[in-house]
Structures are given as structure tokens and as C-alpha cells.
Scaffold this motif. Structure first.
Motif, mmCIF file in Angstrom:
data_model
loop_
_atom_site.group_PDB
_atom_site.id
_atom_site.type_symbol
_atom_site.label_atom_id
_atom_site.label_comp_id
_atom_site.label_asym_id
_atom_site.label_seq_id
_atom_site.Cartn_x
_atom_site.Cartn_y
_atom_site.Cartn_z
ATOM 1 N N ASN A 143 8.984 57.512 48.496
ATOM 2 C CA ASN A 143 8.094 56.601 47.799
ATOM 3 C C ASN A 143 8.748 55.225 47.792
ATOM 4 O O ASN A 143 9.941 55.106 47.528
ATOM 5 C CB ASN A 143 7.874 57.111 46.372
ATOM 6 C CG ASN A 143 6.996 56.205 45.541
ATOM 7 O OD1 ASN A 143 7.216 56.041 44.359
ATOM 8 N ND2 ASN A 143 5.996 55.605 46.144
ATOM 9 N N ASP A 158 8.465 50.997 46.578
ATOM 10 C CA ASP A 158 7.809 50.037 45.702
ATOM 11 C C ASP A 158 8.706 48.807 45.600
ATOM 12 O O ASP A 158 9.892 48.868 45.912
ATOM 13 C CB ASP A 158 7.589 50.649 44.311
ATOM 14 C CG ASP A 158 6.607 49.836 43.485
ATOM 15 O OD1 ASP A 158 5.903 48.990 44.069
ATOM 16 O OD2 ASP A 158 6.548 50.037 42.263
ATOM 17 N N SER A 169 -1.318 52.301 40.369
ATOM 18 C CA SER A 169 0.126 52.472 40.522
ATOM 19 C C SER A 169 0.826 52.670 39.174
ATOM 20 O O SER A 169 1.894 53.275 39.113
ATOM 21 C CB SER A 169 0.732 51.273 41.259
ATOM 22 O OG SER A 169 0.491 50.079 40.549
ATOM 23 N N LYS A 211 0.030 54.650 36.965
ATOM 24 C CA LYS A 211 0.009 56.079 36.646
ATOM 25 C C LYS A 211 0.520 56.940 37.799
ATOM 26 O O LYS A 211 1.126 57.988 37.571
ATOM 27 C CB LYS A 211 -1.422 56.514 36.302
ATOM 28 C CG LYS A 211 -1.983 55.902 35.035
ATOM 29 C CD LYS A 211 -1.291 56.433 33.796
ATOM 30 C CE LYS A 211 -1.966 55.933 32.524
ATOM 31 N NZ LYS A 211 -1.311 56.443 31.300
ATOM 32 N N LEU A 212 0.251 56.527 39.041
ATOM 33 C CA LEU A 212 0.589 57.353 40.193
ATOM 34 C C LEU A 212 1.861 56.926 40.905
ATOM 35 O O LEU A 212 2.338 57.631 41.797
ATOM 36 C CB LEU A 212 -0.572 57.334 41.208
ATOM 37 C CG LEU A 212 -1.907 57.914 40.736
ATOM 38 C CD1 LEU A 212 -2.943 57.824 41.845
ATOM 39 C CD2 LEU A 212 -1.739 59.352 40.270
ATOM 40 N N GLN A 213 2.426 55.783 40.541
ATOM 41 C CA GLN A 213 3.635 55.283 41.186
ATOM 42 C C GLN A 213 4.850 55.700 40.365
ATOM 43 O O GLN A 213 5.168 55.086 39.347
ATOM 44 C CB GLN A 213 3.567 53.757 41.314
ATOM 45 C CG GLN A 213 4.814 53.070 41.841
ATOM 46 C CD GLN A 213 5.280 53.576 43.171
ATOM 47 O OE1 GLN A 213 5.983 54.583 43.224
ATOM 48 N NE2 GLN A 213 4.888 52.904 44.240
ATOM 49 N N PRO A 214 5.568 56.747 40.758
ATOM 50 C CA PRO A 214 6.690 57.235 39.932
ATOM 51 C C PRO A 214 7.838 56.260 39.821
ATOM 52 O O PRO A 214 8.577 56.286 38.837
ATOM 53 C CB PRO A 214 7.118 58.520 40.669
ATOM 54 C CG PRO A 214 6.613 58.363 42.066
ATOM 55 C CD PRO A 214 5.352 57.563 41.966
ATOM 56 N N LEU A 215 8.018 55.382 40.804
ATOM 57 C CA LEU A 215 9.139 54.449 40.747
ATOM 58 C C LEU A 215 9.020 53.465 39.593
ATOM 59 O O LEU A 215 10.025 52.962 39.095
ATOM 60 C CB LEU A 215 9.249 53.675 42.069
ATOM 61 C CG LEU A 215 9.852 54.442 43.245
ATOM 62 C CD1 LEU A 215 9.768 53.611 44.512
ATOM 63 C CD2 LEU A 215 11.293 54.822 42.961
ATOM 64 N N ASP A 216 7.790 53.156 39.167
ATOM 65 C CA ASP A 216 7.614 52.206 38.074
ATOM 66 C C ASP A 216 8.319 52.665 36.802
ATOM 67 O O ASP A 216 8.931 51.875 36.089
ATOM 68 C CB ASP A 216 6.115 52.002 37.779
ATOM 69 C CG ASP A 216 5.480 51.017 38.749
ATOM 70 O OD1 ASP A 216 6.233 50.330 39.459
ATOM 71 O OD2 ASP A 216 4.237 50.948 38.805
ATOM 72 N N ILE A 217 8.202 53.967 36.517
ATOM 73 C CA ILE A 217 8.763 54.495 35.273
ATOM 74 C C ILE A 217 10.181 55.022 35.478
ATOM 75 O O ILE A 217 11.068 54.795 34.664
ATOM 76 C CB ILE A 217 7.860 55.616 34.715
ATOM 77 C CG1 ILE A 217 6.485 55.039 34.336
ATOM 78 C CG2 ILE A 217 8.500 56.298 33.523
ATOM 79 C CD1 ILE A 217 5.494 56.078 33.887
ATOM 80 N N SER A 218 10.416 55.705 36.609
ATOM 81 C CA SER A 218 11.705 56.372 36.801
ATOM 82 C C SER A 218 12.811 55.430 37.246
ATOM 83 O O SER A 218 13.992 55.718 37.037
ATOM 84 C CB SER A 218 11.552 57.492 37.832
ATOM 85 O OG SER A 218 11.225 56.958 39.112
#
Length: 345
Positions: free
Chosen positions: A184, A186, A302, A304-311
């Protein structure tokens, strides 16, 4: 170029089919050239020219008759290539705008060394070219995105998410990607002014899979800016500090160098629909030839579906802001800027 051209000449009003039939009538049946020219409505000098040069069959095979000095920028094969990219974007959840088609046309012309009158300043093909392209490809339809409900306008909704997984599921089932071969990507911007305070915990000890790339808004890169970066981090500079097509292509080569996809060990890359990703002819073709399957996240999802934003991106910005805050507390009166970091890191 005039967008709506009206013929004033009677030249080449005969069809390609008529010309082929006339040539066969002369060569196979032995009919005189004068009679064949009269029967098929083709000028006798034209028929003689094609008969003398039977290699003209290549011209006939192309299906294009060039009249006058104005010629299309791209060949039929090249326009078919452009069409395949446009249709592929649509299948992968992203429609393409008129501006983005013009950008792709400019990229294709530059890459293939085509003579063109496109704007080097805007790096776009002209509106006249687009008008002609749409006339030559009537299967293209310019439509306004549907506005069916307030939930759809908010972007993240069941329809959009289901469409994304309808694309992702057959890709996953077809290639059988191993979990370690799904990536992924971003981008995020980090400001020298702290924008958030520590309110989350970041997981420690996470094994780094791919070293990042950093873009600095400056003309010259110095070694001070590289201090403390993870090993093998890629560094580039441009005037804005934002991701562009050029910088993304540099990152993708960096990605290929570390993931090394092969036909027996392909890679799935999930990303958002930023124009530097999806409307990037070089990237699309490089991914295809390098055994990288690309799937786009749906628009406005993104968060909700973009894991890099949160992780990753969130904890990164929080940690950076905390470091700036701690430094300012220890050094009253100092201001942290990009030039300051270059001098003092």
C-alpha cells in the motif's frame, strides 16, 4: 486547427473498399484500368499509382487516407494504446477527465518522439486534438458523475466500497498474491509547525518493509537533510515539495528495486487516485511490464480504506510535532523552518 471541418475538395471521395476491389479487378480479371477507374469512381492516375506500388497495401490496411498537409499526431496503434489506458482507468474505479486525457496524450507524444504542437508550458494536448480524438473514437462518452444520494456525495458509502471490492476480489483470486507481496502506498506532508499533539500510541518494533522517499521543497539536497533517515531512504527535491508524475516514477523504480517482482512472484500495489499515480502513462506501462498489479481506492474513501493514514502517517505527524514542540521548549526564541533543519540537524 478548425474543429468542425467541412470538405471543399472532391479528392478521395472513393472508399478504401472500392479501391481494393478496383485493384483486384485489374490484377485478377485483366480489366482495363480506364474501365475499372470509371466503374469504381476512382481517378485513373490514382489507380495507376497504387497498382505500380503494390506496397500501398500497407496504407490501405491502416484504414486512414491522408488528405492535405494536416495529419494526426498519433498512428492508429498509438491511439488504440491511449484508448486502452483510458478504459483501464475506468475499470479500475477511476474515470478520466478531459484534462487528464490531454495530459496522457502529451506524455505519449513526448515519449514516442512525435511531432506535435501541444503546449510544453501546460504539458497538455490542445482542445482541438481532444475534439478530433473523440470524433475518431465515438465509443467514448463524456458523462457527469451520478449524484444519487447525500450518502454518495459524502464519498464513503456502501456502493463505492462494494465497487472497490468487486475490483479487488477477482485480482486477488486470479493471481493468488502472498500476503507479503501486497503493498500500500500513500503520501503525506510534514510541516515545520506542529499541527497535532500526542494523543495516540504508535506500535514499536514494527519491521520496516520498504524504505520511504522524502521530497523537500528546495532546489538543492544536502547531507544534513538525510541525517537520521531509515537506511536506503530515497531523497528528491522540487520547487513545491509535492508529489508529481516525475517524483512518483522515481519512487516506483525505488519500489521495484526493493520488492523485485517477477512473473512467478508478482506484487499487488494499492494506492489512491492522485493524478501522479493513475494518470501517469510511464507508471502504468512500467507496472504492467514489471508484474505489478495496481488497484485504486475509490474517491473520497481514503480516510476509511487507506490503512497508512492511521497506522503510519498519523503517528508520524504526531511524533514529528512532539519533537518540534520539545525543541522549542528547550530553545526559547528559536523558529523551526526547512532551512533551520538543514543547518542544525
Amino acid at each position: 486547427m478548425v474543429r468542425t471541418y467541412k470538405r471543399t475538395s472532391e479528392r478521395q471521395k472513393w472508399s478504401k473498399t472500392a479501391l481494393e476491389a478496383a485493384i483486384n479487378d485489374v490484377q485478377r480479371n485483366g480489366t482495363s484500368i480506364r474501365r475499372v477507374a470509371r466503374n469504381y469512381g476512382i481517378p485513373r492516375p490514382t489507380l495507376i499509382r497504387y497498382l505500380k506500388n503494390r506496397d500501398a497495401g500497407v496504407v490501405l490496411g491502416s484504414g486512414v487516407k491522408q488528405i492535405g498537409s494536416h495529419k494526426t499526431v498519433f498512428s492508429i496503434a498509438e491511439e488504440s494504446e491511449l484508448m486502452s489506458h483510458i478504459l483501464n482507468f475506468e475499470v479500475r474505479c477511476y474515470g478520466i477527465t478531459t484534462r487528464e486525457i490531454r495530459s496522457l496524450a502529451y506524455q505519449l507524444a513526448e515519449r514516442n518522439g512525435k511531432a506535435h504542437n501541444f503546449s510544453s508550458k501546460t504539458q497538455l494536448a490542445g482542445w482541438d486534438w481532444l475534439h478530433g480524438f473523440r470524433k475518431r473514437h465515438p465509443q467514448l462518452s463524456l458523462r457527469t458523475p451520478e449524484a444519487t444520494s447525500a450518502a454518495r456525495l459524502q464519498g464513503f458509502n456502501k456502493v463505492a466500497v462494494n465497487n472497490f471490492f468487486d475490483v479487488l476480489a477477482p485480482v486477488m483470486e486470479g493471481e493468488k498474491f502472498a500476503a507479503s507481496r501486497i503493498f500500500n502506498v500513500d503520501e503525506t506532508s510534514v510541516l515545520t509547525v506542529q499541527t497535532k499533539h500526542s494523543k495516540v500510541f504508535a506500535l514499536k518494533g514494527r519491521r520496516q518493509i520498504l524504505p520511504p522517499m522524502m521530497i523537500f521543497p528546495r532546489a538543492r539536497l544536502t547531507d544534513n537533510l538525510k541525517k537520521g533517515a531509515p537506511p536506503d531512504t530515497k531523497f528528491v527535491c522540487n520547487s513545491s515539495g509535492w508529489m508529481t508524475i516525475k517524483e512518483f516514477n522515481i519512487w516506483f523504480e525505488h519500489f521495484l528495486q526493493h520488492t523485485r517482482p517477477t512473473i512467478d512472484n508478482p506484487v499487488l500495489l494499492i494506492l489512491d487516485g492522485h493524478s501522479s499515480h493513475t494518470k501517469n502513462l510511464t507508471f502504468v506501462e512500467r507496472a504492467r511490464e514489471s508484474f505489478v498489479t495496481v488497484v485504486c481506492l475509490p474517491p473520497h474513501c481514503s480516510h476509511k480504506l487507506q490503512p497508512l493514514d492511521i497506522s503510519f502517517m498519523g503517528p508520524l505527524k504526531t511524533s514529528f510535532s512532539q519533537a518540534v514542540e520539545d525543541y522549542l521548549k528547550s530553545h526559547p526564541g528559536r523558529v523551526v523552518t526547512a532551512n533551520f533543519l538543514d543547518r542544525h540537524l
